[in-house]
Design an enzyme around this catalytic site. Structure first.
Site, short mmCIF file in Angstrom:
data_model
loop_
_atom_site.label_atom_id
_atom_site.label_comp_id
_atom_site.label_asym_id
_atom_site.label_seq_id
_atom_site.Cartn_x
_atom_site.Cartn_y
_atom_site.Cartn_z
N CYS A 1 -10.48 -28.74 10.03
CA CYS A 1 -9.47 -27.69 9.32
C CYS A 1 -8.23 -28.13 9.17
CB CYS A 1 -9.22 -26.56 10.54
SG CYS A 1 -8.09 -25.34 10.14
N ASP B 1 0.93 -1.08 -0.18
CA ASP B 1 -0.12 0.03 -0.10
C ASP B 1 0.74 1.37 -0.08
OD1 ASP B 1 -0.93 0.66 3.31
OD2 ASP B 1 1.05 -0.17 2.42
N CYS C 1 -5.32 -26.85 8.66
CA CYS C 1 -4.20 -26.08 9.20
C CYS C 1 -3.27 -27.10 10.01
CB CYS C 1 -4.58 -24.76 9.86
SG CYS C 1 -4.96 -25.07 11.65
N CYS D 1 -4.55 -27.54 13.71
CA CYS D 1 -5.64 -28.42 13.94
C CYS D 1 -5.30 -30.04 13.45
CB CYS D 1 -6.79 -27.97 13.12
SG CYS D 1 -7.47 -26.37 13.88
N ASP E 1 -7.46 -7.33 2.14
CA ASP E 1 -6.56 -7.43 3.11
C ASP E 1 -7.10 -6.79 4.43
OD1 ASP E 1 -4.93 -4.44 4.06
OD2 ASP E 1 -6.20 -4.46 2.70
N HIS F 1 -3.52 -20.93 12.23
CA HIS F 1 -4.88 -21.41 11.90
C HIS F 1 -5.77 -20.27 11.29
CE1 HIS F 1 -8.92 -22.86 12.84
NE2 HIS F 1 -9.20 -21.84 13.04
#
Lengths: 543, 396
Positions: B290, B73, B292, B295, B252, B321
């Site tokens: 999940c 940005d 990830c 998990c 974002d 996560h």
């Protein structure tokens, strides 16, 4: 449920006689499928996790094969939460809870954190004081035994009476320490009504403080054949030592005790002789573990003088916490002059240093560091998470077996000054890997060379790297002290009141700088005999 | 979307690596989670490590070890977030150092130059940002200035010869006033051939959600189909999916990573505050479905409760996560869009997320505007208000 037994096989070496009591030895410790080559390391944990390293980073750090878990933080809840873990297959509860698979890691537990040097209320005949976030808790031998039977770690440190009140400790206090620790060991070894609930791998912390006779007395009480009721309590064993799988030596209370007696920071020979006093009467073929050793110099001496097999990585992990990237090897790097054990990455000289944390060594030195910071590998494409069928992470990527470019000192320097946590993750996994390579180097040298070569390399190590000591005669702060100071400054830049503090600091700095300029001018002008002090329009001296 | 550092599928959510790092994680970790696009912050990187170091390093990608796509940005948001120290002039934004009063000026040209040194694949124009809730003539002034600054950014970008290496996005401003937004769109659409994409800025500053979605829709309806549309500062799952339904491709936000560090795990039924005592003895993972690492490894809520806010390891486990949660929300959206079942996905997500307490009115209205009716066949009532979910202690 009992723990699987531990086997400890010492290799024969040309350099050192197999059965000598105090000599370096290379060995293999085996529990289940996990083999730990010694001399080797165990990683410290905090609240059950390796500090700064998420599970995937622990997996990336191959040097972590043994983790040590102090139990005391779990005393927050009654009953402690790990004891409530539902059984998952055959896995010990503590492994299920902390997610360290039992066939990949050795997991040992003590009640207290061996590196915690804080003063504690006195232990008594019936309990040990321990620390948790809700304050001091009293833990009885029965509590400890039941927690350990429930958690079922591979290795249990027997409850011992190590005082953390102000030293020196009287003869009476040391006697109590010896007697209680032996009694509590017996309590741990006692066969339960169901004989499978006898913990089988018990390590004992060798007590006796700074008194060699006390330490020897404690060791004698372990090998003394017991009679009567005492014998019944530990049957089928005849002496306590038959139930002991290994010996632990805690440097923190040992140093505190020695300082309490001598008033000085302990020197190596005092420490060595006290540890030897403990081991004099004990079988030499059991693993010897040291907690909180103060760096590779001390570790080398303990290996050479005593025959220590295992060290925790407290010192290396602490270096990571204060921004020091370790950079040493054994055999030592071939360099001119003496150097620090690592780099204080807060130092501004690293702002544009794009070498890796162990960069800049000549080509004859041992190989590059294989940690996930110096040799980072991307996850193989099939293992990368895909969140939709459109995701194709392997497209446009060149998949090769070589690692990505290393993380640079300049980047770590940036992360440290911007207070980013990933600095400490990278430093932790790097430092532990350096220690792992250090021990591999030691094992290689002992196994394949004469004693005189090992001695010579130890000498050269001491000549190459500056030891991390408390030496009061040292005028300059060493690399660790400088790093800790810089770490403190970055911390102060944050939080409430930071703008006021920083404004004051900047004002003070510019005043000092302006004073220097003025002084210089005055000196220059002074040579001509006239001093021209710049004045403002109101007649005041200008700064 | 194919950029210099690879492909990124849309719609997508971009995690924010403010100071050249996703807090607590290494680029290898972020990449393994299936992330291909992250955001870096120009204002902060200009401060530390500074443009000189970045130039010697060869750009931010090489400096921080991120090999995939990056968006920077322009520093525009800091005009609002650090506004105590900022004065806006036509030339640029004058930031005065809070420590010694020294001023630095950030002009559109300067912002683009810094972004060139950083080397991100997508760069943003410097826009004159005002707080969302501000009213009065300043809003119009900022909107008009943003168009003028866009021209200066384009000029700098093209004359530096970076047009083919880095993609410049424009940012639509105009506050909460539809007329101003229209005027801004008019102006910026005229420059369509000289920008690679459009962002919708000036929102996510505390405005009413009912106003927010209407501005998003107004802009998305007019923005060209062949340019990515980027909603800046959007992170809540419900906000993201409403934006996607209205035609947004990218967003974002620091929310998922920041809330992770504060001990909150995001799930498809709402956020879980792992600091609460109710999780101390819960031996299930955050979400057993999940993918990830946290998990899949079976890390329990009980263990996370024990370490959260005490150990950085907890922040890392939850950051991992939450990043995957965001990616899953968007990934399932992509899957549904391809399969033609996006409306069904919206219905099932919102039912799972808000079924226990009622659909926020604004979500119902926003989705109705694209012919998705959350209330059809549903017993779940509609409730007023923003609807942002939070988990409270049972003891309260």
């Amino acid at each position: 449920m009992s723990s699987p037994s531990l086997s400890f096989e010492i290799s024969s070496s040309e350099a050192y006689p197999h059965d000598s009591r105090f000599a370096p030895r290379v060995a293999k410790l085996l529990i289940r499928k996990v083999a730990i080559d010694t001399p080797g390391l165990l990683a410290c944990t905090s609240r059950g996790v390796v500090p700064h390293l998420s599970r995937d980073n622990v997996i990336r750090t191959k040097g972590i094969r043994w983790i040590h878990v102090p139990f005391e933080t779990f005393l927050e809840h009654k009953p402690p939460v790990p004891t409530l873990q539902p059984q998952q297959g055959q896995s010990p509860k503590i492994n299920s809870f902390l997610r360290f698979p039992e066939d990949e890691y050795v997991l040992s537990m003590s009640l207290r954190d061996p590196a915690d040097r804080r003063e504690m209320p006195a232990n008594t005949n019936v309990y040990v004081t321990a620390n948790c976030i809700r304050g001091v808790k009293k833990v009885t031998p029965s509590d400890w035994r039941s927690y350990m039977i429930s958690c079922n770690p591979d290795i249990i440190f027997s409850l011992s009476d190590i005082p953390f009140t102000t030293p020196p400790y009287s003869q009476k206090r040391l006697t109590k320490s010896i007697e209680r620790s032996a009694l509590w060991l017996a309590h741990m070894l006692h066969s339960g009504p169901d004989s499978t609930s006898t913990p089988s791998n018990v390590f004992v912390q060798m007590v006796g403080g700074a008194s060699a006779p006390a330490r020897t007395t404690f060791a004698e009480s372990l090998v003394e054949v017991l009679h009567g009721k005492e014998a019944d309590a530990i049957q089928p064993r005849k002496c306590l030592d038959e139930g002991v799988a290994g010996y632990a030596f805690d440097m923190v209370p040992l140093r505190l005790a020695i300082e309490g007696v001598q008033g000085l920071s302990p020197n190596h020979s005092t420490i060595v002789s006290l540890i030897q006093a403990s081991l004099l009467v004990l079988p030499p073929n059991k693993p010897r573990l040291v907690t909180s050793a103060r760096g590779p110099h001390e570790m080398l001496l303990l290996i050479r003088e005593v025959g220590i097999d295992l060290f925790d990585t407290y010192w290396a992990q602490r270096a990571a916490n204060i921004g020091v990237a370790l950079d040493f090897s054994f055999p030592a790097h071939i360099v001119t002059g003496k150097r620090d054990l690592g780099h204080n990455l807060y130092d501004t000289k690293y702002t544009r240093d794009f070498t890796s944390m162990m960069g800049n060594h000549d080509k004859d030195s041992p190989g590059i560091c294989l940690c996930a910071a110096c040799s980072p590998y991307s996850t193989p494409s099939p293992e990368i998470l895909r969140h939709s069928s459109m995701d194709e992470p392997d497209k446009h990527r060149d998949s090769s077996d070589s690692p990505n470019p290393p993380y640079t000192k300049a980047f770590l320097h940036h992360l440290l000054h911007t207070h980013e946590m990933s600095a400490h993750s990278l430093l932790a996994l790097h430092n532990i890997t350096v220690m792992d390579a250090f021990f591999a180097g030691i094992r290689g040298l002992i196994s394949h060379n004469s004693a005189s070569i090992f001695e010579a390399e130890i000498r050269r190590f001491f000549e190459t790297y500056m030891e991390d000591t408390d030496d009061m005669s040292r005028m300059e702060p060493n690399v660790f002290e400088r790093a800790e100071k810089a770490w403190g400054e970055v911390e102060l830049l944050r939080g409430k009141g930071r703008i006021a503090r920083e404004t004051e600091r900047v004002k003070a700095e510019s005043a000092v700088a302006a004073n220097e300029v003025l002084k210089k001018e005055m000196e220059e002008k002074g040579a001509e005999g006239a001093v021209n002090v710049p004045l403002a329009s109101n007649g005041e001296v200008m700064m | 979307m194919v950029l210099a550092h690879g492909e990124t599928v849309l719609p997508t959510f971009m995690p924010v690596a403010t100071q050249a790092a996703i807090k607590g994680l290494t680029p290898e970790q972020v990449e393994s989670l299936g992330i291909s696009l992250i955001l870096n912050n120009t204002y902060h990187l200009n401060l530390r490590p500074g443009v000189d170091v970045l130039k010697v390093a060869g750009g931010a990608h090489l400096f921080e070890g991120w090999r995939h796509n990056m968006l920077t940005d322009s520093g525009g948001f800091q005009l609002v977030s650090l506004s105590k120290f900022t004065t806006i002039t036509e030339e640029g934004a004058v930031f005065s150092s809070p420590f010694n009063g020294e001023s630095t000026i950030l002009t559109p040209e300067e912002s683009i130059s810094i972004q060139h040194a950083i080397g991100a694949d997508i760069i943003m124009q410097l826009d004159d940002v005002v707080p969302s809730l501000l009213q009065g003539p300043r809003v119009e002034e900022a909107m008009k200035r943003s168009i003028r600054w866009l021209d200066r950014c384009i000029q700098q970008h093209e004359s530096a010869g970076r047009k083919d290496a880095q993609n410049l996005f424009a940012i639509v401003q105009g506050g909460l006033d539809p007329n101003l937004r229209d005027k801004c769109l008019d102006g910026m659409l005229e420059r369509k051939d000289r920008v690679s994409g459009y962002a919708i800025g000036g929102l996510s500053g505390g405005e009413e959600k009912d106003v927010f979605w209407k501005i998003i829709k107004q802009c998305a309806d007019r923005l060209p189909e062949d340019r990515p549309r980027y909603a800046m500062g959007i992170g809540f799952a419900e906000d993201l999916l409403v934006c996607v339904a209205l035609g947004i491709d990218m967003a974002d936000c620091v929310f998922p990573t920041r809330t992770a560090r504060f001990g909150v795990a995001l799930t498809h039924t709402g956020p879980i505050n792992l600091k609460l005592g109710k999780h101390a003895k819960d031996f299930d993972p955050i979400d057993s479905t999940c993918p990830c690492p946290t998990c899949k490894d079976g890390t329990s809520r009980a263990l996370l409760h024990h370490i959260v806010t005490h150990e950085t390891t907890a922040a890392h486990a939850l950051t991992i996560h939450n990043i995957v949660f965001q990616a899953q929300v968007m990934g399932r959206a992509r899957e549904a869009i391809i399969a033609g079942t996006f409306p069904d996905y919206l219905l099932s997500f919102f039912a799972g997320y808000f079924g226990d307490r009622g659909y926020p009115e604004w979500c119902v209205a926003a989705l109705r505007s694209v012919n998705v009716d959350l209330l059809q066949n549903s017993k779940t009532p509609m409730v007023p208000g923003g609807g942002a979910k939070w988990e409270y202690s049972d003891a309260a």
